[in-house]
Design a protein around this motif. Sequence first.
Motif, PDB file in Angstrom:
ATOM      1  N   LEU A 253       0.909  -1.336   0.115  1.00  0.00           N
ATOM      2  CA  LEU A 253       0.047   0.073  -0.010  1.00  0.00           C
ATOM      3  C   LEU A 253       0.732   1.374  -0.053  1.00  0.00           C
ATOM      4  O   LEU A 253       0.490   2.244  -0.645  1.00  0.00           O
ATOM      5  N   PHE A 254       2.015   1.268   0.975  1.00  0.00           N
ATOM      6  CA  PHE A 254       2.692   2.446   0.920  1.00  0.00           C
ATOM      7  C   PHE A 254       4.056   1.938   1.332  1.00  0.00           C
ATOM      8  O   PHE A 254       3.908   0.873   2.059  1.00  0.00           O
ATOM      9  N   PRO A 255       5.072   2.471   1.341  1.00  0.00           N
ATOM     10  CA  PRO A 255       6.575   2.012   1.753  1.00  0.00           C
ATOM     11  C   PRO A 255       6.618   2.190   3.223  1.00  0.00           C
ATOM     12  O   PRO A 255       6.515   3.375   3.666  1.00  0.00           O
ATOM     13  N   VAL A 256       6.753   1.124   3.988  1.00  0.00           N
ATOM     14  CA  VAL A 256       7.131   1.307   5.375  1.00  0.00           C
ATOM     15  C   VAL A 256       8.540   1.749   5.779  1.00  0.00           C
ATOM     16  O   VAL A 256       8.715   2.342   6.768  1.00  0.00           O
ATOM     17  N   GLY A 257       9.418   1.242   5.231  1.00  0.00           N
ATOM     18  CA  GLY A 257      10.887   1.580   5.386  1.00  0.00           C
ATOM     19  C   GLY A 257      11.355   0.722   6.234  1.00  0.00           C
ATOM     20  O   GLY A 257      12.646   0.889   7.159  1.00  0.00           O
TER      21      GLY A 257
END
Length: 103
Positions: free
Chosen positions: A34-38
Amino acid sequence: LITLSLGLAQRRRELPIVGMAILILSFLPMSNILFPVGTMIGERLLYIPSAGLLITVLGLAPPRASSLAFLLAVGLMFAALTAQRVPDWSSPETITVADAMKQ
């Protein structure tokens, strides 16, 4: 979340659905889809998804003593893997080296 879900799924046929929901909904935010968590996915992020997997397997297993023995064997296997991994967590350096050696 898990206790509430199990309380709602009192019938055995609903357990696999609840288990898969816990597995997917708890894994999705950290999967970088969904989105980069890092952060990399590690043991610390997989505790709740593994509980969802266990609930799914428990719901799909036939209610017999053999399924209980199978779950006990799987639990003992994971306990042995956990005991083997514990020394790696003695310091930040040892866990970094242990993870680097596996990649």
